[in-house]
Design an enzyme around this catalytic site. Structure first.
Site, mmCIF file in Angstrom:
data_model
loop_
_atom_site.group_PDB
_atom_site.id
_atom_site.type_symbol
_atom_site.label_atom_id
_atom_site.label_comp_id
_atom_site.label_asym_id
_atom_site.label_seq_id
_atom_site.Cartn_x
_atom_site.Cartn_y
_atom_site.Cartn_z
ATOM 1 N N LYS A 262 0.859 -1.181 0.000
ATOM 2 C CA LYS A 262 0.000 0.000 0.000
ATOM 3 C C LYS A 262 0.895 1.230 0.000
ATOM 4 O O LYS A 262 1.709 1.416 0.898
ATOM 5 C CB LYS A 262 -0.905 0.007 1.235
ATOM 6 C CG LYS A 262 -1.637 1.356 1.476
ATOM 7 C CD LYS A 262 -2.549 1.324 2.701
ATOM 8 C CE LYS A 262 -3.110 2.720 3.021
ATOM 9 N NZ LYS A 262 -3.973 2.743 4.220
ATOM 10 N N LYS A 274 -10.167 13.052 7.798
ATOM 11 C CA LYS A 274 -9.659 12.705 9.128
ATOM 12 C C LYS A 274 -9.640 13.948 10.020
ATOM 13 O O LYS A 274 -9.508 15.055 9.515
ATOM 14 C CB LYS A 274 -8.218 12.183 9.020
ATOM 15 C CG LYS A 274 -8.067 10.784 8.475
ATOM 16 C CD LYS A 274 -6.603 10.381 8.445
ATOM 17 C CE LYS A 274 -6.427 8.979 7.876
ATOM 18 N NZ LYS A 274 -7.088 7.926 8.661
ATOM 19 N N ASP A 344 -12.067 7.079 3.652
ATOM 20 C CA ASP A 344 -10.849 6.894 4.455
ATOM 21 C C ASP A 344 -10.423 5.416 4.510
ATOM 22 O O ASP A 344 -9.338 5.101 4.970
ATOM 23 C CB ASP A 344 -11.071 7.454 5.871
ATOM 24 C CG ASP A 344 -9.764 7.673 6.618
ATOM 25 O OD1 ASP A 344 -8.697 7.617 5.977
ATOM 26 O OD2 ASP A 344 -9.819 7.908 7.844
ATOM 27 N N ARG A 348 -7.492 -0.486 1.219
ATOM 28 C CA ARG A 348 -8.022 -1.754 0.715
ATOM 29 C C ARG A 348 -8.518 -1.608 -0.717
ATOM 30 O O ARG A 348 -8.476 -2.562 -1.505
ATOM 31 C CB ARG A 348 -9.132 -2.257 1.656
ATOM 32 C CG ARG A 348 -10.357 -1.407 1.718
ATOM 33 C CD ARG A 348 -11.220 -1.672 2.933
ATOM 34 N NE ARG A 348 -10.655 -1.098 4.153
ATOM 35 C CZ ARG A 348 -11.200 -1.211 5.361
ATOM 36 N NH1 ARG A 348 -12.327 -1.888 5.522
ATOM 37 N NH2 ARG A 348 -10.624 -0.657 6.411
HETATM 38 N N1 BES Z 1 -4.058 4.691 6.850
HETATM 39 C C1 BES Z 1 -5.193 4.482 7.675
HETATM 40 C C2 BES Z 1 -4.919 3.531 8.834
HETATM 41 C C3 BES Z 1 -3.984 4.029 9.911
HETATM 42 C C4 BES Z 1 -4.454 4.840 10.915
HETATM 43 C C5 BES Z 1 -2.677 3.623 9.938
HETATM 44 C C6 BES Z 1 -3.603 5.272 11.912
HETATM 45 C C7 BES Z 1 -1.831 4.035 10.939
HETATM 46 C C8 BES Z 1 -2.297 4.858 11.937
HETATM 47 C C9 BES Z 1 -6.324 3.894 6.840
HETATM 48 O O1 BES Z 1 -6.392 4.320 5.544
HETATM 49 C C10 BES Z 1 -7.610 4.300 7.504
HETATM 50 O O2 BES Z 1 -7.866 5.455 7.544
HETATM 51 N N2 BES Z 1 -8.367 3.338 8.000
HETATM 52 C C11 BES Z 1 -9.579 3.615 8.664
HETATM 53 C C12 BES Z 1 -10.617 2.645 8.172
HETATM 54 C C13 BES Z 1 -12.021 2.961 8.627
HETATM 55 C C14 BES Z 1 -12.494 4.217 7.950
HETATM 56 C C15 BES Z 1 -12.905 1.804 8.275
HETATM 57 C C16 BES Z 1 -9.345 3.450 10.156
HETATM 58 O O3 BES Z 1 -8.613 2.526 10.539
HETATM 59 O O4 BES Z 1 -9.856 4.247 10.925
HETATM 60 ZN ZN ZN Z 2 -4.646 4.931 4.689
HETATM 61 MN MN MN Z 3 -7.477 6.106 5.314
#
Ligand code: BES
Ligand code: ZN
Ligand code: MN
Length: 496
Positions: A262, A274, A344, A348
């Site tokens: 990724k 965010k 966000d 995936r």
């Molecule tokens: N890149 C983030 C995940 C992340 C968050 C990695 C903090 C490291 C530290 C990912 O793209 C994301 O935002 N995931 C969301 C998914 C949710 C919206 C289902 C998450 O984990 O909050």
């Molecule tokens: Zn991300």
């Molecule tokens: Mn994200």
């Protein structure tokens, strides 16, 4: 920092590092230096809490009888306990110590030291690798370095019984260190400098080492039908890129091992924006791609006898009039449709096309993806283990073992059809978020739907790619997690 191995050498400046076993059991060099200094080491250990436990450190400044600034005693632990990991970690401790000391020349005495299950040159190399990894700095944007920050170790000399054996054994590890530093450098770069195109350009440099690098741009993606990657990049000024790196060190016609990363060079969350705190850390959201690139660098640098393909999806996730939205339905390369519920959950979506492309184009033996995929992974395992999800028990075993041996630990998480049901969409094939918790597991199930049942493992490195708590090997800078793990995994299980 440059490491050199030598025999029959005694320094005339700087610090000398003298190992001692647990229980203050003196090594040969400890006895030798103790004699030269009229018993300075015996007196020092008697009057301190130093016991020779693994990683113990003690300074003896300006020792009589030696023209050196100090002796640093270092605990090696028990002779029978030493492992690659434990010895490397002792090396990291020394590196931390000397990084703020006054000396620029360090000599470590490992001559005539024998352990139960590690040869003299292996001890010296594992120790030096730990020290090297911990010596990493990223100061290219500091224009006003303080004197202490400018300090460098010019000479890191390691005294061993057989320098040639050490040099040969060091060869593979120095290539791994190059790979780790490459990954860390990419991660440290700010997101205004490192965006999909500039990152692709950096990866293209791997061709100098014999890696075949192909860049698939947005026009090519449109032709191929990679609408998932395209969707995530739509809100960005920067063009998305899929970079394919091939190292063919194995025999012709042998199916490659595939690694998929990724590479979100910045993740604002997109329209599902965010919150501000720590959003800057989302420049590290390309940590999976950086690890894949670092792995390719390491394999090529040491001319690994194996065929490997690395595929990374590079995008920037931005809010914009052109950005993809919650509610959008995307037709992926696989033909399956994704209903976007949260922009966000973009990683995936990017990996959906990258995974499908990788298996259909290369028919690999297996695919392993690395991704800073979910915040829930950090909640579950913190920064000590990466989450591992897989459809193949043999991969699970080998990866777990490699984690224990390198210190880049991975822990298996469950996969189960009941979680898979959570991501069925009402009006498309799959939705990009579940609604019943277990965020890391439903994310893994989402990826699984794009693997076409090829043996596969997913490593969620959200908690391990960088750390707030200092990591032994990298402090609070990015870790490069995955490079050492996977080089070890390939070397141990797949190289002839
Ligand atoms: N890149 C983030 C995940 C992340 C968050 C990695 C903090 C490291 C530290 C990912 O793209 C994301 O935002 N995931 C969301 C998914 C949710 C919206 C289902 C998450 O984990 O909050
Ligand atoms: Zn991300
Ligand atoms: Mn994200």
């Amino acid at each position: 920092m440059q490491v050199t191995f030598n025999a029959n050498y005694f320094p005339t400046e700087g610090a000398i590092v003298v190992p001692i076993f647990e229980g203050n059991d003196f090594t040969a060099p400890a006895n030798q230096i103790n004699e030269k200094t009229g018993g300075a080491i015996s007196r020092a250990v008697e009057h301190s809490s130093f016991t020779g436990k693994s990683g113990d450190l003690l300074d003896i400044y300006a020792p009589t009888g030696l023209n050196l600034s100090r002796i640093i005693l270092i605990g090696l632990g028990k002779k029978e306990d030493a492992t690659e990991k434990s010895v490397s970690e002792i090396g990291t401790k020394l590196a931390t110590k000397i990084s703020y000391g006054p000396e620029s020349s360090i000599t470590v005495l490992f001559n005539n030291i024998n352990l139960d299950n590690m040869k003299n040159h292996e001890l010296a190399v594992h120790f030096s690798v730990g020290a090297l990894l911990r010596s990493y700095r990223f100061n290219k944007y500091k224009t006003q370095l303080k004197e202490a920050q400018k300090k460098k170790i010019n000479e890191f000399m390691v005294i061993v019984d057989q320098p040639q054996a050490a040099d040969e054994f060091f060869h593979r590890y120095s290539s791994i260190v190059e790979g780790v530093f490459f990954a860390r450098n990419l991660m440290c770069e700010p997101p205004n400098v490192l965006h999909p195109k500039s990152m692709a350009k950096e990866l293209a440099e791997l061709s100098n080492l014999g890696v075949k690098v192909d860049i698939i741009n947005e026009k090519d993606m449109e032709k191929l039908g990679m609408n998932a990657i395209l969707a995530v990049g739509k809100g960005s000024e920067c063009e998305s890129q899929l970079v394919v790196m091939q190292w063919n060190g194995g025999t012709d016609h042998e199916a490659p091992l595939a690694f998929v990363g990724k590479g979100v060079t910045f993740d604002t969350g997109g329209i599902s924006l965010k919150p501000p705190p720590k959003m800057d850390e989302m420049k590290y959201d390309m940590g999976g791609a950086a690890a894949v690139a670092g792995l390719m660098k390491s394999l090529a640098g040491r001319k690994a006898k194996v065929n490997v393909v690395g595929v990374v999806g590079l995008v920037e996730n931005m809010p914009d009039a052109a950005a993809y939205r919650p509610g959008d339905i995307i037709k992926t390369l696989s033909g399956q449709t994704i209903e976007v519920l949260n922009t966000d959950a973009e990683g995936r979506v990017v990996l959906a096309d990258a995974l499908w492309y990788t298996q259909s184009k290369f028919s690999p033996k297996f695919m392993i993806d690395l991704a800073t995929l979910t915040g829930s992974m950090v909640v579950a395992l913190g920064n000590k283990y990466a989450g591992m999800f897989s459809n193949d028990e043999s991969l699970v075993h080998k990866l777990f073992q490699s984690g224990q041996e390198t210190g880049e630990h991975v822990w298996q998480m469950p996969m189960d059809d009941r979680y898979d049901k959570d991501i069925d969409s009402k009006i498309a094939d799959v939705k990009n978020t579940g609604a019943n918790g277990a965020g890391s597991i439903t994310a893994a199930h989402f990826l699984k739907r794009f693997t076409n049942n090829v043996p596969w493992a997913h490593l969620d490195i959200a908690g391990t790619a960088w750390t707030d708590e200092p990591n032994p090997y990298s402090g609070t800078l990015p870790t490069g997690f995955g490079v050492r793990l996977l080089d070890h995994f390939i070397h141990k299980y797949y190289e002839k």
